[in-house]
Scaffold this motif. Structure first.
Motif, PDB file in Angstrom:
ATOM      1  N   LEU A  51      -0.434   5.486  -7.125  1.00 48.51           N
ATOM      2  CA  LEU A  51      -1.856   5.310  -7.429  1.00 48.51           C
ATOM      3  C   LEU A  51      -2.121   3.890  -7.919  1.00 48.51           C
ATOM      4  CD1 LEU A  51      -2.729   8.717  -9.153  1.00 48.51           C
ATOM      5  CD2 LEU A  51      -3.571   7.872  -6.947  1.00 48.51           C
ATOM      6  N   ALA A  52      -1.183   3.359  -8.718  1.00 46.56           N
ATOM      7  CA  ALA A  52      -1.344   1.986  -9.196  1.00 46.56           C
ATOM      8  C   ALA A  52      -1.250   0.979  -8.060  1.00 46.56           C
ATOM      9  CB  ALA A  52      -0.278   1.684 -10.252  1.00 46.56           C
ATOM     10  N   MET A  53      -0.456   1.307  -7.021  1.00 43.28           N
ATOM     11  CA  MET A  53      -0.277   0.375  -5.914  1.00 43.28           C
ATOM     12  C   MET A  53      -1.486   0.328  -4.979  1.00 43.28           C
ATOM     13  SD  MET A  53       2.570  -1.055  -6.477  1.00 43.28           S
ATOM     14  CE  MET A  53       2.838  -1.907  -4.929  1.00 43.28           C
ATOM     15  N   ARG A  54      -2.408   1.271  -5.123  1.00 41.43           N
ATOM     16  CA  ARG A  54      -3.555   1.295  -4.221  1.00 41.43           C
ATOM     17  C   ARG A  54      -4.377   0.011  -4.322  1.00 41.43           C
ATOM     18  NH1 ARG A  54      -6.495   7.082  -4.656  1.00 41.43           N
ATOM     19  NH2 ARG A  54      -7.766   6.114  -3.034  1.00 41.43           N
ATOM     20  N   ARG A  55      -4.410  -0.572  -5.501  1.00 39.63           N
ATOM     21  CA  ARG A  55      -5.175  -1.810  -5.665  1.00 39.63           C
ATOM     22  C   ARG A  55      -4.540  -2.982  -4.913  1.00 39.63           C
ATOM     23  NH1 ARG A  55      -3.684  -2.432 -12.003  1.00 39.63           N
ATOM     24  NH2 ARG A  55      -4.149  -0.217 -11.809  1.00 39.63           N
ATOM     25  N   TRP A  56      -3.249  -2.816  -4.567  1.00 43.34           N
ATOM     26  CA  TRP A  56      -2.546  -3.879  -3.852  1.00 43.34           C
ATOM     27  C   TRP A  56      -2.554  -3.675  -2.341  1.00 43.34           C
ATOM     28  CZ3 TRP A  56      -1.301  -7.999  -6.655  1.00 43.34           C
ATOM     29  CH2 TRP A  56      -1.145  -7.840  -8.027  1.00 43.34           C
ATOM     30  N   LEU A  57      -3.265  -2.668  -1.860  1.00 47.35           N
ATOM     31  CA  LEU A  57      -3.276  -2.389  -0.425  1.00 47.35           C
ATOM     32  C   LEU A  57      -3.726  -3.585   0.416  1.00 47.35           C
ATOM     33  CD1 LEU A  57      -4.526   1.310  -0.090  1.00 47.35           C
ATOM     34  CD2 LEU A  57      -2.272   0.379   0.462  1.00 47.35           C
ATOM     35  N   PRO A  58      -4.750  -4.341   0.004  1.00 48.93           N
ATOM     36  CA  PRO A  58      -5.150  -5.500   0.822  1.00 48.93           C
ATOM     37  C   PRO A  58      -4.022  -6.507   1.041  1.00 48.93           C
ATOM     38  CG  PRO A  58      -6.856  -4.975  -0.754  1.00 48.93           C
ATOM     39  CD  PRO A  58      -5.684  -4.136  -1.125  1.00 48.93           C
ATOM     40  N   LEU A  59      -3.053  -6.536   0.118  1.00 46.70           N
ATOM     41  CA  LEU A  59      -1.895  -7.416   0.288  1.00 46.70           C
ATOM     42  C   LEU A  59      -0.753  -6.708   1.012  1.00 46.70           C
ATOM     43  CD1 LEU A  59      -0.333 -10.056  -0.310  1.00 46.70           C
ATOM     44  CD2 LEU A  59       0.307  -9.053  -2.515  1.00 46.70           C
ATOM     45  N   LEU A  60      -0.532  -5.416   0.692  1.00 47.76           N
ATOM     46  CA  LEU A  60       0.614  -4.696   1.232  1.00 47.76           C
ATOM     47  C   LEU A  60       0.488  -4.429   2.732  1.00 47.76           C
ATOM     48  CD1 LEU A  60       1.237  -2.113  -1.641  1.00 47.76           C
ATOM     49  CD2 LEU A  60       2.607  -4.131  -1.082  1.00 47.76           C
ATOM     50  N   VAL A  61      -0.733  -4.134   3.193  1.00 46.75           N
ATOM     51  CA  VAL A  61      -0.902  -3.819   4.611  1.00 46.75           C
ATOM     52  C   VAL A  61      -0.552  -5.021   5.500  1.00 46.75           C
ATOM     53  CG1 VAL A  61      -2.567  -3.190   6.393  1.00 46.75           C
ATOM     54  CG2 VAL A  61      -2.512  -1.933   4.233  1.00 46.75           C
ATOM     55  N   PRO A  62      -1.108  -6.213   5.244  1.00 44.70           N
ATOM     56  CA  PRO A  62      -0.691  -7.351   6.079  1.00 44.70           C
ATOM     57  C   PRO A  62       0.775  -7.730   5.886  1.00 44.70           C
ATOM     58  CG  PRO A  62      -2.209  -8.062   4.365  1.00 44.70           C
ATOM     59  CD  PRO A  62      -2.214  -6.576   4.345  1.00 44.70           C
ATOM     60  N   LEU A  63       1.311  -7.555   4.665  1.00 44.68           N
ATOM     61  CA  LEU A  63       2.730  -7.827   4.445  1.00 44.68           C
ATOM     62  C   LEU A  63       3.588  -6.890   5.294  1.00 44.68           C
ATOM     63  CD1 LEU A  63       5.035  -9.269   2.951  1.00 44.68           C
ATOM     64  CD2 LEU A  63       4.788  -7.563   1.110  1.00 44.68           C
ATOM     65  N   PHE A  64       3.202  -5.608   5.349  1.00 42.36           N
ATOM     66  CA  PHE A  64       3.919  -4.646   6.184  1.00 42.36           C
ATOM     67  C   PHE A  64       3.876  -5.074   7.649  1.00 42.36           C
ATOM     68  CE2 PHE A  64       3.863  -0.865   8.899  1.00 42.36           C
ATOM     69  CZ  PHE A  64       5.040  -0.243   8.522  1.00 42.36           C
ATOM     70  N   ALA A  65       2.710  -5.479   8.114  1.00 41.12           N
ATOM     71  CA  ALA A  65       2.558  -5.889   9.510  1.00 41.12           C
ATOM     72  C   ALA A  65       3.422  -7.109   9.831  1.00 41.12           C
ATOM     73  CB  ALA A  65       1.091  -6.177   9.810  1.00 41.12           C
ATOM     74  N   VAL A  66       3.452  -8.069   8.922  1.00 43.70           N
ATOM     75  CA  VAL A  66       4.251  -9.275   9.144  1.00 43.70           C
ATOM     76  C   VAL A  66       5.742  -8.932   9.186  1.00 43.70           C
ATOM     77  CG1 VAL A  66       4.964 -11.468   8.114  1.00 43.70           C
ATOM     78  CG2 VAL A  66       2.535 -10.860   8.179  1.00 43.70           C
ATOM     79  N   LEU A  67       6.191  -8.099   8.234  1.00 43.51           N
ATOM     80  CA  LEU A  67       7.611  -7.731   8.204  1.00 43.51           C
ATOM     81  C   LEU A  67       8.014  -6.950   9.460  1.00 43.51           C
ATOM     82  CD1 LEU A  67       8.141  -6.771   4.458  1.00 43.51           C
ATOM     83  CD2 LEU A  67       9.045  -8.748   5.672  1.00 43.51           C
ATOM     84  N   CYS A  68       7.118  -6.088   9.943  1.00 42.61           N
ATOM     85  CA  CYS A  68       7.412  -5.363  11.185  1.00 42.61           C
ATOM     86  C   CYS A  68       7.612  -6.340  12.345  1.00 42.61           C
ATOM     87  CB  CYS A  68       6.281  -4.397  11.515  1.00 42.61           C
ATOM     88  SG  CYS A  68       6.210  -2.954  10.431  1.00 42.61           S
ATOM     89  N   ALA A  69       6.816  -7.396  12.356  1.00 42.81           N
ATOM     90  CA  ALA A  69       6.892  -8.364  13.452  1.00 42.81           C
ATOM     91  C   ALA A  69       8.166  -9.202  13.397  1.00 42.81           C
ATOM     92  CB  ALA A  69       5.667  -9.274  13.432  1.00 42.81           C
ATOM     93  N   VAL A  70       8.661  -9.491  12.191  1.00 42.20           N
ATOM     94  CA  VAL A  70       9.807 -10.406  12.072  1.00 42.20           C
ATOM     95  C   VAL A  70      11.122  -9.683  11.821  1.00 42.20           C
ATOM     96  CG1 VAL A  70       8.284 -12.211  11.190  1.00 42.20           C
ATOM     97  CG2 VAL A  70       9.538 -10.764   9.563  1.00 42.20           C
TER      98      VAL A  70
END
Length: 492
Positions: A204-223
């Motif tokens: 629940l605390a990490m929900r505020r970090w979703l705008p950062l975590l989602v693009p970070l996840f996408a970048v890591l998937c790509a590399v």
């Protein structure tokens, strides 16, 4: 037709359940709907595999422990899932108590450990690791986890979460087809129930970090693939996967996020106190009992695929069990002692009864295995017509229960196919671990194996015994994989 009603029904049903979970995550009916949809979809479309079976068990654990009081429901589901984990690790640990699991040159444990250490960031550590100790250390961890879960205290639960999450995080890292990331993806939600209070608070605390975590996840998937397969695969090429999910990089990155978060949740104490108490129910205990029976079916002679014996080096067939203290004492059917050894065949369904995925390991993985004298054999037994590729290597003779020969031959004979198989058939005598006990109980056994050598079956000629279709109940209940008589390399 990809646009037919049948083709669209299941994806649309799953999409509706997912959307409901996003819009109303705390509604009880949404949780029930999600589990029901998962259960029905897996039953209707899923393969007979260990991770599909376990996914269904988790859905049933949540549904069977339902209560209108959500806190009570969480407590009851927590107990049911923890009990499932206890049974799962006890059974898989029991399967690993065999002679070949401890042999570093063929053990699934050392194979996978070398696969992890073949990744570019970790190759430096391979020469420093005592591989001969790894299978024994893994068994200690696997049998220690249920003890920690049974202890039940907050400290024991947190230690279990750290050890279990670390284990499942490790075994998904290696490049496919060795990676078991689908299994690790499945296991992560179970560990939420080990530390439910801390996990819910962290996420629940990490929900505020979703705008950062989602693009970070996408970048890591790509590399991720270029990083982990640097110099090992041509640019733009993904590691071979079977089944062909095509999701190795996203799956591993998701596991990294989920398990690091769960380990962090276990280590950090909740500001609201410890997790809610686990509330036992008869339904949860009954489900755990059923899972334990399912996991013990290899020793009952009923099946070994799937039966939670994956990657354990266990062999129970042919009256040649490699288990350290369980022989054929509980094999009441004799199905896996009535076996054939296929010496040669031109029938594709029999040629593809076993596939060596080790031949599709990446070059760096194969070099790493060879450098420490660990076998690269990694066998699977795909369901009939489930392997869409050519064989990975020249035909290697194998053994399998006679029932599996019937399963493969019967539909071919009915369809008018052509081909021959040269084989021998053995009806092996049981080897008891406790012969004195069975003599006392009056259970006798033949003194020697009955072998029928140099047999040939021709699809054009036929043989009523070989081509007799399995009854529906037997085809569902009994399912076996291929095996070797003299050794037991790594098999799914």
């Amino acid at each position: 037709n990809p646009l037919s009603v049948e083709a669209l029904f299941w994806p649309l049903t799953m999409a509706s359940a997912t959307l409901a979970g996003v819009l109303w995550p705390l509604r009880g009916w949404v949780s029930v709907y999600l589990c029901l949809v998962s259960l029905v979809v897996l039953w209707s479309t899923g393969s007979q595999s260990n991770h599909v079976f376990m996914d269904m068990v988790v859905c049933m654990a949540v549904l069977f422990t339902f209560s209108p009081d959500r806190r009570r429901w969480v407590g009851q589901a927590t107990h049911a899932v923890r009990l499932f984990l206890v049974v799962l690790y006890l059974v898989t640990g029991l399967h690993k108590m065999n002679a070949d699991w401890g042999r570093a040159e063929v053990s699934c444990c050392t194979l996978m450990l070398v696969g992890i250490l073949a990744l570019p960031p970790l190759r430096w550590a391979l020469p420093m690791l005592p591989l001969s100790a790894a299978p024994h250390a893994a068994t200690v961890v696997e049998l220690g986890l249920p003890l920690l879960l049974l202890a039940g205290g907050p400290a024991a639960s947190r230690v279990a979460a750290v050890l279990g999450c670390g284990f499942h995080l490790a075994i998904c890292q290696m490049l496919s087809p060795m990676s078991v990331y689908p299994f690790s993806v499945l296991m992560a939600p179970l560990y939420v129930f080990v530390v439910p209070g801390q996990a819910a608070e962290l996420f629940l605390a990490m929900r505020r970090w979703l705008p950062l975590l989602v693009p970070l996840f996408a970048v890591l998937c790509a590399v991720w693939t270029p990083l982990m397969a640097a110099g090992d695969l041509p640019d733009g090429e993904a590691p071979f996967e079977y089944p062909a999910y095509g999701s190795w990089a996203p799956g591993v990155v998701w596991c990294n996020f989920a398990y690091v978060g769960l380990i962090g949740a276990a280590v950090c104490r909740s500001s609201h106190g410890d997790s809610p108490a686990a509330l036992p129910t008869r339904r949860g205990r009954l489900l755990a009992f059923v899972v334990s029976l399912f996991g013990l079916t290899p020793y009952l002679g009923l099946r070994n695929y799937p039966a939670l014996a994956m990657f354990s080096n266990l062999r129970v067939e042919a009256g040649r069990s490699n288990h350290l203290f369980i022989g054929d004492d509980f094999d009441l059917t004799g199905w896996q002692r009535d076996y054939v050894t296929v010496h040669d065949t031109d029938i594709p369904a029999l040629q593809l009864l076993q596939i060596d995925l080790g031949q599709r390991f990446t070059p760096a993985t194969l070099r790493s295995l060879a450098s420490v004298n660990v076998s690269a054999e990694f066998w699977i037994t795909p369901p009939l017509s489930a392997w869409p590729y050519p064989p990975t290597r020249a035909f290697v003779p194998y053994s399998a229960p006679f029932l599996e020969l019937r399963r493969r031959i019967a539909p071919l004979r009915a369809a008018g196919a052509r081909g021959q198989v040269r084989y021998s058939r053995t009806r092996a005598r049981p080897r008891y671990a406790f012969p004195a006990l069975w003599r006392f109980l009056g259970r006798s056994a033949p003194s020697e194996d009955h072998v029928s050598p140099n047999l040939t079956y021709d699809l054009a000629v036929g043989d009523p015994e070989v081509e007799e279709p399995l009854p529906a109940w037997l085809a569902t209940l009994a399912r076996f994989r291929s095996f070797d008589l003299d050794s037991s390399p790594c098999r799914h």
